[in-house]
Write a protein that holds these residues in place. Structure first.
Motif, PDB file in Angstrom:
ATOM      1  N   LYS A  83    -119.533 167.449 -21.652  1.00  0.00           N
ATOM      2  CA  LYS A  83    -120.907 167.731 -22.099  1.00  0.00           C
ATOM      3  C   LYS A  83    -121.014 167.683 -23.622  1.00  0.00           C
ATOM      4  O   LYS A  83    -122.018 167.206 -24.156  1.00  0.00           O
ATOM      5  CB  LYS A  83    -121.374 169.086 -21.569  1.00  0.00           C
ATOM      6  CG  LYS A  83    -121.607 169.091 -20.079  1.00  0.00           C
ATOM      7  CD  LYS A  83    -121.943 170.475 -19.570  1.00  0.00           C
ATOM      8  CE  LYS A  83    -122.016 170.447 -18.051  1.00  0.00           C
ATOM      9  NZ  LYS A  83    -122.097 171.792 -17.479  1.00  0.00           N
ATOM     10  N   LEU A  84    -120.002 168.174 -24.314  1.00  0.00           N
ATOM     11  CA  LEU A  84    -120.021 168.145 -25.778  1.00  0.00           C
ATOM     12  C   LEU A  84    -120.092 166.711 -26.310  1.00  0.00           C
ATOM     13  O   LEU A  84    -120.713 166.452 -27.333  1.00  0.00           O
ATOM     14  CB  LEU A  84    -118.764 168.801 -26.352  1.00  0.00           C
ATOM     15  CG  LEU A  84    -118.757 170.290 -26.529  1.00  0.00           C
ATOM     16  CD1 LEU A  84    -117.428 170.739 -27.144  1.00  0.00           C
ATOM     17  CD2 LEU A  84    -119.900 170.759 -27.406  1.00  0.00           C
ATOM     18  N   ARG A  85    -119.437 165.831 -25.612  1.00  0.00           N
ATOM     19  CA  ARG A  85    -119.380 164.432 -26.038  1.00  0.00           C
ATOM     20  C   ARG A  85    -120.779 163.810 -26.105  1.00  0.00           C
ATOM     21  O   ARG A  85    -121.001 162.851 -26.834  1.00  0.00           O
ATOM     22  CB  ARG A  85    -118.501 163.649 -25.065  1.00  0.00           C
ATOM     23  CG  ARG A  85    -118.103 162.305 -25.547  1.00  0.00           C
ATOM     24  CD  ARG A  85    -117.104 161.704 -24.601  1.00  0.00           C
ATOM     25  NE  ARG A  85    -116.745 160.383 -25.060  1.00  0.00           N
ATOM     26  CZ  ARG A  85    -116.010 159.559 -24.392  1.00  0.00           C
ATOM     27  NH1 ARG A  85    -115.534 159.910 -23.222  1.00  0.00           N
ATOM     28  NH2 ARG A  85    -115.723 158.370 -24.868  1.00  0.00           N
ATOM     29  N   GLU A  94    -115.403 164.265 -35.209  1.00  0.00           N
ATOM     30  CA  GLU A  94    -115.588 165.179 -34.074  1.00  0.00           C
ATOM     31  C   GLU A  94    -115.662 164.398 -32.767  1.00  0.00           C
ATOM     32  O   GLU A  94    -115.051 164.786 -31.768  1.00  0.00           O
ATOM     33  CB  GLU A  94    -116.869 166.006 -34.242  1.00  0.00           C
ATOM     34  CG  GLU A  94    -116.784 167.106 -35.253  1.00  0.00           C
ATOM     35  CD  GLU A  94    -118.097 167.843 -35.440  1.00  0.00           C
ATOM     36  OE1 GLU A  94    -118.054 169.066 -35.645  1.00  0.00           O
ATOM     37  OE2 GLU A  94    -119.173 167.195 -35.375  1.00  0.00           O
ATOM     38  N   TYR A  95    -116.404 163.315 -32.795  1.00  0.00           N
ATOM     39  CA  TYR A  95    -116.531 162.487 -31.587  1.00  0.00           C
ATOM     40  C   TYR A  95    -115.160 161.970 -31.152  1.00  0.00           C
ATOM     41  O   TYR A  95    -114.828 161.996 -29.964  1.00  0.00           O
ATOM     42  CB  TYR A  95    -117.505 161.330 -31.836  1.00  0.00           C
ATOM     43  CG  TYR A  95    -117.757 160.501 -30.602  1.00  0.00           C
ATOM     44  CD1 TYR A  95    -118.681 160.909 -29.653  1.00  0.00           C
ATOM     45  CD2 TYR A  95    -117.030 159.337 -30.359  1.00  0.00           C
ATOM     46  CE1 TYR A  95    -118.894 160.176 -28.497  1.00  0.00           C
ATOM     47  CE2 TYR A  95    -117.230 158.597 -29.207  1.00  0.00           C
ATOM     48  CZ  TYR A  95    -118.167 159.013 -28.282  1.00  0.00           C
ATOM     49  OH  TYR A  95    -118.357 158.285 -27.142  1.00  0.00           O
ATOM     50  N   GLU A  96    -114.367 161.503 -32.106  1.00  0.00           N
ATOM     51  CA  GLU A  96    -113.022 161.003 -31.782  1.00  0.00           C
ATOM     52  C   GLU A  96    -112.137 162.112 -31.220  1.00  0.00           C
ATOM     53  O   GLU A  96    -111.406 161.909 -30.251  1.00  0.00           O
ATOM     54  CB  GLU A  96    -112.368 160.398 -33.022  1.00  0.00           C
ATOM     55  CG  GLU A  96    -112.957 159.063 -33.428  1.00  0.00           C
ATOM     56  CD  GLU A  96    -112.320 158.519 -34.705  1.00  0.00           C
ATOM     57  OE1 GLU A  96    -111.652 159.294 -35.442  1.00  0.00           O
ATOM     58  OE2 GLU A  96    -112.509 157.326 -34.970  1.00  0.00           O
ATOM     59  N   ALA A  97    -112.195 163.283 -31.855  1.00  0.00           N
ATOM     60  CA  ALA A  97    -111.390 164.414 -31.381  1.00  0.00           C
ATOM     61  C   ALA A  97    -111.809 164.837 -29.972  1.00  0.00           C
ATOM     62  O   ALA A  97    -110.965 165.145 -29.124  1.00  0.00           O
ATOM     63  CB  ALA A  97    -111.506 165.590 -32.355  1.00  0.00           C
ATOM     64  N   ILE A  98    -113.110 164.825 -29.719  1.00  0.00           N
ATOM     65  CA  ILE A  98    -113.617 165.168 -28.382  1.00  0.00           C
ATOM     66  C   ILE A  98    -113.157 164.135 -27.357  1.00  0.00           C
ATOM     67  O   ILE A  98    -112.717 164.491 -26.260  1.00  0.00           O
ATOM     68  CB  ILE A  98    -115.157 165.311 -28.395  1.00  0.00           C
ATOM     69  CG1 ILE A  98    -115.553 166.579 -29.152  1.00  0.00           C
ATOM     70  CG2 ILE A  98    -115.722 165.337 -26.978  1.00  0.00           C
ATOM     71  CD1 ILE A  98    -117.045 166.694 -29.434  1.00  0.00           C
ATOM     72  N   ALA A  99    -113.238 162.862 -27.720  1.00  0.00           N
ATOM     73  CA  ALA A  99    -112.806 161.802 -26.793  1.00  0.00           C
ATOM     74  C   ALA A  99    -111.318 161.937 -26.477  1.00  0.00           C
ATOM     75  O   ALA A  99    -110.900 161.820 -25.316  1.00  0.00           O
ATOM     76  CB  ALA A  99    -113.118 160.433 -27.386  1.00  0.00           C
ATOM     77  N   ASP A 100    -110.507 162.184 -27.508  1.00  0.00           N
ATOM     78  CA  ASP A 100    -109.069 162.374 -27.288  1.00  0.00           C
ATOM     79  C   ASP A 100    -108.809 163.608 -26.429  1.00  0.00           C
ATOM     80  O   ASP A 100    -107.976 163.579 -25.513  1.00  0.00           O
ATOM     81  CB  ASP A 100    -108.330 162.515 -28.624  1.00  0.00           C
ATOM     82  CG  ASP A 100    -108.292 161.220 -29.420  1.00  0.00           C
ATOM     83  OD1 ASP A 100    -108.569 160.143 -28.831  1.00  0.00           O
ATOM     84  OD2 ASP A 100    -107.994 161.282 -30.631  1.00  0.00           O
TER      85      ASP A 100
END
Length: 193
Positions: A83-85, A94-100
């Protein structure tokens, strides 16, 4: 005669209630005692006490239940990160960290799911067969802990300070703690064979 029958019925019910209560207390005592060997004993007791009637005093069922709790929390954390993504105005980092993190949590869910299945399907395995199954479970749960830590590591550095980092960290740290407790209970169960 009717009074005697009612009194007998009442005494019988009180006796049955006392037996059920005594069994529940013993089951909860077993969980408390077992959780003392974990890294997070208070969380262990809190997360497993509701399952005392199904755990009873079985080390195997305690390990399976602890793993199931860990799996459930990992699934919730994965859903949260998913959901955060979708949030707008995320920084690129942040987007990259969330995806990882989402990849890592997916791996965690897979490994914990395989571990629950392995424990449930090993039946009354003995000897080398038991050791092989337990080795699989211990390896997968340890790898799940690594995945969880890798997820939080992805949010390292001052550039990612803020609500996204703190909310992901809170979710994943909770999963890591219950997973650590589950691994401890699994090792304890394996050590008894």
């Amino acid at each position: 005669m009717a009074k005697t029958g009612c009194l007998l019925l009442l005494l019988s019910l009180l006796y049955i209630i006392s037996l059920v209560t005594a069994a529940g207390i013993a089951d909860t005592r077993f969980i408390r005692s077992s959780c003392k060997s974990t890294t997070y004993p208070a969380l262990c007791v809190q997360s497993l006490s509701a399952y005392a009637p199904s755990i009873q005093q079985s080390p195997r069922q305690l390990a399976v239940t602890a793993l199931s709790v860990s799996l459930s929390r990992a699934q919730s954390a994965k859903s949260f990160v998913t959901k955060l993504r979708k949030f707008r105005n995320l920084k690129h980092r942040e987007y990259e960290a969330i995806a990882d993190c989402l990849d890592e949590m997916g791996d965690t869910v897979d490994r914990l799911s395989k571990s629950v299945q392995e424990l449930n399907h090993m039946g009354r395995a003995k000897g080398q067969d038991f050791l092989w199954h337990m080795s699989n479970v211990e390896t997968w749960v340890s790898a799940a802990l690594t995945d969880e830590n890798t997820c939080t590591d992805g949010f390292g550095g001052k550039a990612l300070e803020g609500k996204v980092k703190s909310s992901v960290r809170a979710q994943v740290v909770n999963v890591a703690q219950v997973t650590s407790n589950a691994l401890s209970l699994i090792n304890k169960f394996a050590g008894k064979h």
